[in-house]
Design a protein around this motif. Sequence first.
Motif, PDB file in Angstrom:
ATOM      1  N   ALA A 119      -8.086   2.166  -9.149  1.00 47.93           N
ATOM      2  CA  ALA A 119      -6.999   1.864  -8.214  1.00 47.93           C
ATOM      3  C   ALA A 119      -6.205   3.120  -7.891  1.00 47.93           C
ATOM      4  O   ALA A 119      -5.758   3.322  -6.760  1.00 47.93           O
ATOM      5  N   ARG A 120      -6.049   3.997  -8.868  1.00 50.52           N
ATOM      6  CA  ARG A 120      -5.326   5.249  -8.634  1.00 50.52           C
ATOM      7  C   ARG A 120      -6.113   6.163  -7.697  1.00 50.52           C
ATOM      8  O   ARG A 120      -5.527   6.952  -6.964  1.00 50.52           O
ATOM      9  N   PRO A 124      -5.131   4.777  -1.589  1.00 48.18           N
ATOM     10  CA  PRO A 124      -4.800   5.218  -0.223  1.00 48.18           C
ATOM     11  C   PRO A 124      -5.994   5.277   0.724  1.00 48.18           C
ATOM     12  O   PRO A 124      -5.811   5.561   1.907  1.00 48.18           O
ATOM     13  N   VAL A 125      -7.226   5.034   0.236  1.00 47.77           N
ATOM     14  CA  VAL A 125      -8.418   5.244   1.064  1.00 47.77           C
ATOM     15  C   VAL A 125      -8.457   4.291   2.259  1.00 47.77           C
ATOM     16  O   VAL A 125      -8.891   4.667   3.357  1.00 47.77           O
ATOM     17  N   ALA A 126      -8.009   3.046   2.070  1.00 47.02           N
ATOM     18  CA  ALA A 126      -8.080   2.063   3.149  1.00 47.02           C
ATOM     19  C   ALA A 126      -7.324   2.546   4.382  1.00 47.02           C
ATOM     20  O   ALA A 126      -7.785   2.364   5.519  1.00 47.02           O
ATOM     21  N   ALA A 127      -6.169   3.183   4.168  1.00 44.99           N
ATOM     22  CA  ALA A 127      -5.389   3.675   5.307  1.00 44.99           C
ATOM     23  C   ALA A 127      -6.132   4.776   6.047  1.00 44.99           C
ATOM     24  O   ALA A 127      -6.153   4.816   7.287  1.00 44.99           O
ATOM     25  N   VAL A 128      -6.763   5.685   5.304  1.00 43.97           N
ATOM     26  CA  VAL A 128      -7.520   6.767   5.935  1.00 43.97           C
ATOM     27  C   VAL A 128      -8.668   6.204   6.769  1.00 43.97           C
ATOM     28  O   VAL A 128      -8.870   6.587   7.929  1.00 43.97           O
ATOM     29  N   LEU A 129      -9.422   5.274   6.186  1.00 40.08           N
ATOM     30  CA  LEU A 129     -10.562   4.696   6.904  1.00 40.08           C
ATOM     31  C   LEU A 129     -10.097   3.927   8.137  1.00 40.08           C
ATOM     32  O   LEU A 129     -10.724   4.011   9.201  1.00 40.08           O
ATOM     33  N   GLU A 376       0.352   5.120  -1.814  1.00 39.55           N
ATOM     34  CA  GLU A 376       0.357   5.851  -3.078  1.00 39.55           C
ATOM     35  C   GLU A 376       1.316   5.200  -4.078  1.00 39.55           C
ATOM     36  O   GLU A 376       1.000   5.048  -5.251  1.00 39.55           O
ATOM     37  N   ARG A 377       2.486   4.790  -3.617  1.00 35.27           N
ATOM     38  CA  ARG A 377       3.457   4.151  -4.507  1.00 35.27           C
ATOM     39  C   ARG A 377       2.923   2.831  -5.036  1.00 35.27           C
ATOM     40  O   ARG A 377       3.076   2.516  -6.217  1.00 35.27           O
ATOM     41  N   GLY A 378       2.289   2.049  -4.157  1.00 37.65           N
ATOM     42  CA  GLY A 378       1.725   0.780  -4.606  1.00 37.65           C
ATOM     43  C   GLY A 378       0.640   0.979  -5.634  1.00 37.65           C
ATOM     44  O   GLY A 378       0.565   0.260  -6.634  1.00 37.65           O
ATOM     45  N   ARG A 379      -0.190   2.005  -5.422  1.00 39.82           N
ATOM     46  CA  ARG A 379      -1.239   2.323  -6.380  1.00 39.82           C
ATOM     47  C   ARG A 379      -0.639   2.736  -7.713  1.00 39.82           C
ATOM     48  O   ARG A 379      -1.106   2.339  -8.781  1.00 39.82           O
ATOM     49  N   SER A 380       0.431   3.550  -7.662  1.00 39.09           N
ATOM     50  CA  SER A 380       1.064   4.005  -8.897  1.00 39.09           C
ATOM     51  C   SER A 380       1.659   2.824  -9.675  1.00 39.09           C
ATOM     52  O   SER A 380       1.559   2.758 -10.889  1.00 39.09           O
ATOM     53  N   ARG A 381       2.280   1.894  -8.963  1.00 41.57           N
ATOM     54  CA  ARG A 381       2.863   0.739  -9.652  1.00 41.57           C
ATOM     55  C   ARG A 381       1.779  -0.107 -10.313  1.00 41.57           C
ATOM     56  O   ARG A 381       1.954  -0.585 -11.437  1.00 41.57           O
ATOM     57  N   ARG A 382       0.654  -0.307  -9.617  1.00 40.04           N
ATOM     58  CA  ARG A 382      -0.433  -1.089 -10.216  1.00 40.04           C
ATOM     59  C   ARG A 382      -0.995  -0.395 -11.439  1.00 40.04           C
ATOM     60  O   ARG A 382      -1.289  -1.031 -12.457  1.00 40.04           O
TER      61      ARG A 382
END
Length: 409
Positions: A119-120, A124-129, A376-382
């Motif tokens: 997850a880390r 953010p990959v979904a946004a790039v794609l 990135e913040r959402g990934r960090s929280r997860r």
Amino acid sequence: MRRTTRGTTAPALRARIRRAAVRIDAATPPDRDRAVDALRACAILGVVLGHWLTALVADGSTLRAASPLGHLPWLAPVSWVFQTLAVFFMVGGHVATKSLASARARGTSYGAWLRARLARLFGPVAAVLGVWAVVALGLLLTGASFVTLHTVLKLALSPLWFLLVFAVLTAATPLLTRLNPLWPLAVVLHVDLVRFGLGGPDRLGWVNLAAGWLVPYTLGAAWTRGELERPRAGWVLLAGGTLATALLIACAGYPASMVGVPGAAVSNLNPPTLAAVTFGLAQCGLALLLRERLRRALRRPVPWAAVALVNLSAMTVFLWHQTAMMATTATALAAGRLPGLHTVPDGMTWVAARLLWLPVFALALAVCWAAFHGFERGRSRRARSAGGSRVVRVGRASDRSAGEAVRRA
């Protein structure tokens, strides 16, 4: 008295920055090895700056990639500074094996640990794609040439190969915790012997895509085991890697550049060659030797706050830096072919002009960060909720404000 925007004096602004840095420093767990974060930040920034020195040449309405090393091969030593992936993989192997041991001690399952780690990486990959799917469709509808479409998509999505390799090695971490780095190094050696010495097929080199980066990754595991703590280990890696790389370049015909050069017969990086791996060993040795100096330097709040900022947005910076460069290049085309941005990288005039564009790329990257750092913040929280490591604590009220200061900066 010199003033900044909104009437704030420069000394007052510096004081505010220092207070924020002190709060971030206080919010950092005392047992965190700050040298690890510094090495990771340097590795990411090295890759970013190296990519930003790749040119996008405008031929009419067509954009094509070009490397200054193709025109100025004597600049090859510059690639030795910016090709820092080996350090990143070594740090990644160290952090992953240490994190896995900690997870096992807490009773966390391998599956839960792996989901948090991935997850880390891929948050953010979904946004790039998504963004580049829209851009590609727009280019097709506006009649952009295939060369332009291929160039921009390759540059924008090229960081994903790194994530895929890193994800595979992360998933295999339980099998790699005790693996001696000499084993994957032997695989790289034999692949190159067959490929270059015996005339084997070039596609055989892709075995090194895993084996080559496995060498520094398993060095990171050896670091976790405490086998690389003495300075002697760093000196052996630095001296041995440097000597081996010099011999491979001087006597075996390997390219001096540690990055790919369009049109070159052999690339040291795509896929990795033995020279790239031995060069990576030298880099890792130097990184190990610098650990204690980095720890001392990062006891100061301001340098540590800068390192913490990079680490908190590491994947966002890595994934969007190419987009920032291309957005700047495409937007500036409205003003014509600008030196260092749209021109052929065939002289020192281009290099000087390119250096002046780097702050503009950084500003465009800051815009991308502001737009997409939520992922990135959402990934960090997860990851934190699954027991991931923290750059700063978020327990006390002062710590929460420090963490928010890092994220807002």
